[in-house]
Design a protein around this motif. Structure first.
Motif, PDB file in Angstrom:
ATOM      1  N   PHE A 313    -132.778  14.289  34.821  1.00  0.00           N
ATOM      2  CA  PHE A 313    -132.290  15.440  34.402  1.00  0.00           C
ATOM      3  C   PHE A 313    -132.625  15.557  32.984  1.00  0.00           C
ATOM      4  O   PHE A 313    -132.564  14.757  32.007  1.00  0.00           O
ATOM      5  N   ASP A 314    -133.629  16.514  32.858  1.00  0.00           N
ATOM      6  CA  ASP A 314    -134.596  16.589  31.638  1.00  0.00           C
ATOM      7  C   ASP A 314    -133.599  17.683  30.693  1.00  0.00           C
ATOM      8  O   ASP A 314    -133.225  19.026  31.031  1.00  0.00           O
ATOM      9  N   ALA A 315    -132.588  16.737  29.498  1.00  0.00           N
ATOM     10  CA  ALA A 315    -132.384  17.996  28.547  1.00  0.00           C
ATOM     11  C   ALA A 315    -132.298  19.163  28.694  1.00  0.00           C
ATOM     12  O   ALA A 315    -131.943  20.429  28.159  1.00  0.00           O
ATOM     13  N   GLU A 316    -133.578  18.822  27.740  1.00  0.00           N
ATOM     14  CA  GLU A 316    -134.806  19.901  27.129  1.00  0.00           C
ATOM     15  C   GLU A 316    -134.658  21.464  27.777  1.00  0.00           C
ATOM     16  O   GLU A 316    -134.692  22.498  27.593  1.00  0.00           O
ATOM     17  N   GLN A 317    -135.040  20.743  28.450  1.00  0.00           N
ATOM     18  CA  GLN A 317    -135.861  21.851  29.724  1.00  0.00           C
ATOM     19  C   GLN A 317    -135.084  22.564  30.394  1.00  0.00           C
ATOM     20  O   GLN A 317    -134.912  24.047  30.526  1.00  0.00           O
ATOM     21  N   ALA A 318    -133.342  21.839  30.623  1.00  0.00           N
ATOM     22  CA  ALA A 318    -132.114  22.619  31.065  1.00  0.00           C
ATOM     23  C   ALA A 318    -131.694  23.490  30.190  1.00  0.00           C
ATOM     24  O   ALA A 318    -131.402  25.137  30.160  1.00  0.00           O
ATOM     25  N   GLU A 319    -131.545  23.520  28.488  1.00  0.00           N
ATOM     26  CA  GLU A 319    -131.522  24.358  27.837  1.00  0.00           C
ATOM     27  C   GLU A 319    -132.197  24.840  27.931  1.00  0.00           C
ATOM     28  O   GLU A 319    -132.234  26.344  28.161  1.00  0.00           O
ATOM     29  N   LYS A 320    -133.354  25.686  27.715  1.00  0.00           N
ATOM     30  CA  LYS A 320    -134.330  25.986  27.489  1.00  0.00           C
ATOM     31  C   LYS A 320    -134.473  27.129  29.207  1.00  0.00           C
ATOM     32  O   LYS A 320    -133.888  28.560  28.246  1.00  0.00           O
ATOM     33  N   MET A 321    -133.790  26.941  30.188  1.00  0.00           N
ATOM     34  CA  MET A 321    -134.180  27.469  31.115  1.00  0.00           C
ATOM     35  C   MET A 321    -132.796  28.451  31.217  1.00  0.00           C
ATOM     36  O   MET A 321    -132.603  29.465  31.572  1.00  0.00           O
ATOM     37  N   THR A 322    -131.641  27.953  31.105  1.00  0.00           N
ATOM     38  CA  THR A 322    -130.086  28.445  30.496  1.00  0.00           C
ATOM     39  C   THR A 322    -129.970  29.446  29.628  1.00  0.00           C
ATOM     40  O   THR A 322    -129.665  30.487  29.829  1.00  0.00           O
ATOM     41  N   SER A 323    -130.832  28.860  28.072  1.00  0.00           N
ATOM     42  CA  SER A 323    -131.252  30.159  27.432  1.00  0.00           C
ATOM     43  C   SER A 323    -131.460  31.809  28.969  1.00  0.00           C
ATOM     44  O   SER A 323    -131.721  32.015  27.667  1.00  0.00           O
ATOM     45  N   LEU A 333    -142.438  32.259  39.276  1.00  0.00           N
ATOM     46  CA  LEU A 333    -142.847  31.306  39.496  1.00  0.00           C
ATOM     47  C   LEU A 333    -143.242  30.167  39.140  1.00  0.00           C
ATOM     48  O   LEU A 333    -143.315  28.447  39.151  1.00  0.00           O
ATOM     49  N   GLU A 334    -143.221  30.061  37.607  1.00  0.00           N
ATOM     50  CA  GLU A 334    -143.331  28.694  36.454  1.00  0.00           C
ATOM     51  C   GLU A 334    -142.009  28.074  36.609  1.00  0.00           C
ATOM     52  O   GLU A 334    -142.186  27.270  37.007  1.00  0.00           O
ATOM     53  N   ASP A 335    -140.788  28.669  36.573  1.00  0.00           N
ATOM     54  CA  ASP A 335    -140.094  27.774  35.971  1.00  0.00           C
ATOM     55  C   ASP A 335    -139.096  27.189  37.617  1.00  0.00           C
ATOM     56  O   ASP A 335    -138.517  26.041  37.795  1.00  0.00           O
ATOM     57  N   PHE A 336    -140.034  28.179  38.437  1.00  0.00           N
ATOM     58  CA  PHE A 336    -139.443  27.760  40.543  1.00  0.00           C
ATOM     59  C   PHE A 336    -140.257  26.053  40.226  1.00  0.00           C
ATOM     60  O   PHE A 336    -139.668  25.047  41.053  1.00  0.00           O
ATOM     61  N   LEU A 337    -141.368  26.188  40.037  1.00  0.00           N
ATOM     62  CA  LEU A 337    -142.112  25.184  40.123  1.00  0.00           C
ATOM     63  C   LEU A 337    -141.189  23.751  39.392  1.00  0.00           C
ATOM     64  O   LEU A 337    -141.637  22.402  40.136  1.00  0.00           O
ATOM     65  N   GLU A 338    -140.688  23.896  38.352  1.00  0.00           N
ATOM     66  CA  GLU A 338    -140.463  22.901  37.558  1.00  0.00           C
ATOM     67  C   GLU A 338    -139.330  22.557  37.737  1.00  0.00           C
ATOM     68  O   GLU A 338    -138.726  20.711  37.683  1.00  0.00           O
ATOM     69  N   GLN A 339    -137.862  23.589  38.655  1.00  0.00           N
ATOM     70  CA  GLN A 339    -137.301  22.869  39.286  1.00  0.00           C
ATOM     71  C   GLN A 339    -137.226  21.973  40.539  1.00  0.00           C
ATOM     72  O   GLN A 339    -136.725  21.524  40.473  1.00  0.00           O
ATOM     73  N   MET A 340    -138.642  22.708  40.937  1.00  0.00           N
ATOM     74  CA  MET A 340    -139.112  21.766  42.107  1.00  0.00           C
ATOM     75  C   MET A 340    -138.721  20.048  42.069  1.00  0.00           C
ATOM     76  O   MET A 340    -139.565  19.313  42.479  1.00  0.00           O
ATOM     77  N   GLN A 341    -140.025  19.970  40.879  1.00  0.00           N
ATOM     78  CA  GLN A 341    -140.766  18.491  40.593  1.00  0.00           C
ATOM     79  C   GLN A 341    -138.867  18.415  40.258  1.00  0.00           C
ATOM     80  O   GLN A 341    -138.880  16.588  40.081  1.00  0.00           O
ATOM     81  N   ASN A 382    -149.952  26.203  42.252  1.00  0.00           N
ATOM     82  CA  ASN A 382    -150.258  25.520  41.787  1.00  0.00           C
ATOM     83  C   ASN A 382    -152.214  26.247  42.205  1.00  0.00           C
ATOM     84  O   ASN A 382    -152.611  26.023  40.389  1.00  0.00           O
ATOM     85  N   SER A 383    -151.839  26.440  43.041  1.00  0.00           N
ATOM     86  CA  SER A 383    -153.709  27.736  42.518  1.00  0.00           C
ATOM     87  C   SER A 383    -153.058  29.199  42.374  1.00  0.00           C
ATOM     88  O   SER A 383    -154.893  29.749  42.951  1.00  0.00           O
ATOM     89  N   MET A 384    -152.279  29.410  42.454  1.00  0.00           N
ATOM     90  CA  MET A 384    -151.899  30.769  41.079  1.00  0.00           C
ATOM     91  C   MET A 384    -153.053  30.815  39.564  1.00  0.00           C
ATOM     92  O   MET A 384    -152.575  29.729  39.160  1.00  0.00           O
ATOM     93  N   THR A 385    -152.749  31.500  39.665  1.00  0.00           N
ATOM     94  CA  THR A 385    -153.783  32.205  37.720  1.00  0.00           C
ATOM     95  C   THR A 385    -151.861  31.934  37.207  1.00  0.00           C
ATOM     96  O   THR A 385    -151.633  32.199  37.511  1.00  0.00           O
ATOM     97  N   PRO A 386    -151.794  31.527  35.906  1.00  0.00           N
ATOM     98  CA  PRO A 386    -151.183  31.822  35.568  1.00  0.00           C
ATOM     99  C   PRO A 386    -150.683  32.734  34.955  1.00  0.00           C
ATOM    100  O   PRO A 386    -149.064  32.859  34.774  1.00  0.00           O
ATOM    101  N   GLU A 387    -150.784  34.035  35.197  1.00  0.00           N
ATOM    102  CA  GLU A 387    -149.750  35.329  34.957  1.00  0.00           C
ATOM    103  C   GLU A 387    -150.190  35.936  36.212  1.00  0.00           C
ATOM    104  O   GLU A 387    -148.703  36.775  36.887  1.00  0.00           O
ATOM    105  N   GLU A 388    -150.262  35.021  37.741  1.00  0.00           N
ATOM    106  CA  GLU A 388    -149.521  35.552  39.225  1.00  0.00           C
ATOM    107  C   GLU A 388    -148.095  34.565  38.605  1.00  0.00           C
ATOM    108  O   GLU A 388    -147.430  35.114  39.178  1.00  0.00           O
ATOM    109  N   ARG A 389    -148.358  33.942  38.221  1.00  0.00           N
ATOM    110  CA  ARG A 389    -146.351  32.954  38.091  1.00  0.00           C
ATOM    111  C   ARG A 389    -146.035  33.389  37.303  1.00  0.00           C
ATOM    112  O   ARG A 389    -144.901  33.907  38.012  1.00  0.00           O
ATOM    113  N   GLN A 390    -146.250  34.028  36.585  1.00  0.00           N
ATOM    114  CA  GLN A 390    -144.952  35.303  35.614  1.00  0.00           C
ATOM    115  C   GLN A 390    -144.800  36.243  36.731  1.00  0.00           C
ATOM    116  O   GLN A 390    -143.742  36.861  35.880  1.00  0.00           O
TER     117      GLN A 390
END
Length: 515
Positions: A313-323, A333-341, A382-390
């Motif tokens: 569990f990454d407390a900092e990442q979870a707090e960021k997601m909750t906020s 999709l960036e958040d989705f990838l972080e949760q999956m990892q 990961n094959s998507m561009t940053p804009e496509e993920r957001q």
């Protein structure tokens, strides 16, 4: 390892559930089936006899005969006796009052002592200790080099003054390592001793000499859980020749029958302290008898699952997601990838599901789960561009074809992922909006707007009869705020709120929270 035993015991207990009262014949039949299951699992015969005798004695007692559900009571008895066989309580390492604490590993060659030394060092380091690995196995070819590699991977120091391969005195190396640990301020010393293909006098004498030279606080006997009854014989021989304080089971991830784990503790009287469940350094943990019994009886192991989740569990990442959710931002999709990892850090999905109660009955479906599916999803994102993920809405046909080529999958798989993501995003938006539940962020604002809109254009009727009807309708509300037809206690206190104790937590305070 315990799948076959678990399946047999589950079948035995399922046949009891239909019986409202257990007869003597039922108890004998159940005991016979459990005996067969244990013998098939390669459990030592003396252990089986004692185990069955205890179950029969307790099953004939008042705790079952007077129980509302005798079948559940028998399951409870089997669980408790299984915990007793496995050691009862969890045994922790005894640390010396004056550092360093000396832990000596002993066992046959091939049991996994050297690898286990690296795992134990890594675990101790995660617990806040500063361990030192000592290469005292100077007989086996490249044993010293192997320990040095494991020490580097575990991030712990290795004391190896001799090259090994038959060169050097292991007793002298072990003795000097204690003084070296004091100077280098290591609070734990782990001595990896030599093993043999079989028990012989030279092996026992060398192990006894090392024991006398360093006076270890803990001697751990490392046993391969896959060798069955031989593990019990070897453990007894080591107990008589050298002595040990605890047992470490290795290769619990194998497909052997697992009888050694159920036999060693009962035969030797020494507790099982640690268990190794894989080849990686992190596949190692404290042995909990009650949790292992729960797994065998398909009751799950929720506590271990929670502990693994806390480690990953990454407390900092979870707090960021909750906020982010509280502020009303969209789930990307960036958040989705972080949760999956984060889920992947917990280990194989099969192992995680196997810790859930009752999952033994779905073992075939669980075996079909492939962790590579998660890796494939990660490759697509990961094959998507940053804009496509957001902003996945911009992913049109040509972009999907490009993403598919970049990740090595079909366009259909990309389409499925995007579709599933939009469904998840919609659900997250509903959660963030509160779904109309008081106390959730975004709900108060909506309720205020609705109330303002409701009261804005409302006019008082000029007909006296209508005004009388409106006044009578207001009186139908009870004093506790609930409609007249509801029973007392369901009004919830104030109008528009859930009953006391059922309110959703107020997450609105997280909106302006800073790190």
């Amino acid at each position: 390892m315990f799948e076959t035993l678990s399946d047999r015991l589950t079948t035995v207990f399922s046949s009891l559930r239909s019986k409202g009262k257990l007869s003597e014949a039922d108890i004998n039949a159940t005991a016979r089936e459990i005996r067969v299951a244990l013998l098939e699992a390669d459990v030592a015969l003396p252990v089986v006899k004692d185990f069955i005798a205890q179950i029969k004695e307790r099953a004939r007692g008042s705790e079952v005969s007077q129980a509302l559900n005798p079948a559940q009571q028998v399951v409870k008895i089997v669980n408790e006796e299984l915990v007793n066989i496995l050691g009862g309580e969890t045994r922790r390492v005894r640390f010396a009052k004056t550092p360093p604490t000396v832990i000596m590993l002993a066992g046959l060659q091939g049991s996994g002592k050297t690898t286990l030394a690296g795992k134990l060092a890594r675990w101790l380091k995660s617990e806040g200790h500063a361990p030192l690995l000592v290469a005292a196995d100077l007989q086996r070819p490249n044993a010293v080099q192997q320990l040095q590699v494991l020490g580097e991977r575990a991030g712990t120091a290795v004391y190896a003054p001799e090259p090994g391969n038959g060169v050097g005195d292991p007793v002298e190396v072990s003795r000097r390592s204690i003084e070296h640990a004091r100077h280098a301020q290591h609070d734990v010393v782990i001595i990896d001793t030599a093993g043999r293909l079989g028990i012989d006098e030279d092996m026992m004498r060398q192990a006894a000499d090392i024991r006398d030279a360093v006076r270890p606080d803990e001697i751990l006997f490392v046993v391969d859980a896959m060798i069955g009854q031989d593990a019990v014989v070897t453990a007894q021989a080591f107990l008589d020749g050298v002595g040990f304080d605890g047992v470490v089971l290795t290769k619990l991830d194998g497909d052997a029958r697992g009888g050694a784990a159920l036999s060693v503790r009962h035969i030797t009287g020494r507790p099982i302290m640690f268990a190794s469940t894989g080849e990686k350094l992190e596949d190692f943990d404290v042995f909990h008898p009650d949790r292992m019994a729960g797994r065998i009886l398909d009751m799950g192991d929720i506590l271990t699952l929670i502990e693994q989740a806390e480690k990953a569990f990454d407390a900092e990442q979870a707090e960021k997601m909750t906020s982010k959710f509280a502020s009303g931002e969209d789930f990307s999709l960036e958040d989705f990838l972080e949760q999956m990892q984060m889920i992947r850090k917990l280990g194989p999905i099969k192992n995680l599901l196997g810790m859930m109660p009752g999952m033994g009955q779905m073992r075939q479906q669980i075996d079909q789960i492939d962790d590579r599916d998660l890796d494939r999803i990660g490759g697509i994102i990961n094959s998507m561009t940053p804009e496509e993920r957001q902003n996945p809405k911009i992913i049109n046909g040509s972009r999907r074809a490009r993403i598919a080529r970049g990740s090595g999958v079909s366009v259909t798989e990309v389409n499925n992922l995007v579709t599933r993501f939009f469904d998840a995003q919609k659900m997250m938006r509903q959660v963030a909006g509160g779904m109309g539940i008081p106390g959730m962020p975004g709900t108060r604002r909506k309720q205020a707007k609705a109330a303002a809109k409701k009261g804005k254009g409302k006019q008082r009727s000029g007909d006296p009869r209508k005004r009388a009807q409106e006044a009578a309708g207001k009186k139908t509300q009870r004093a506790d705020g609930a409609p007249q037809g509801l029973p007392p206690g369901l009004g919830g206190g104030l109008p528009g709120q859930l009953p006391p104790g059922f309110q959703m937590p107020d997450l609105s305070k997280l909106q302006g929270k800073k790190k």
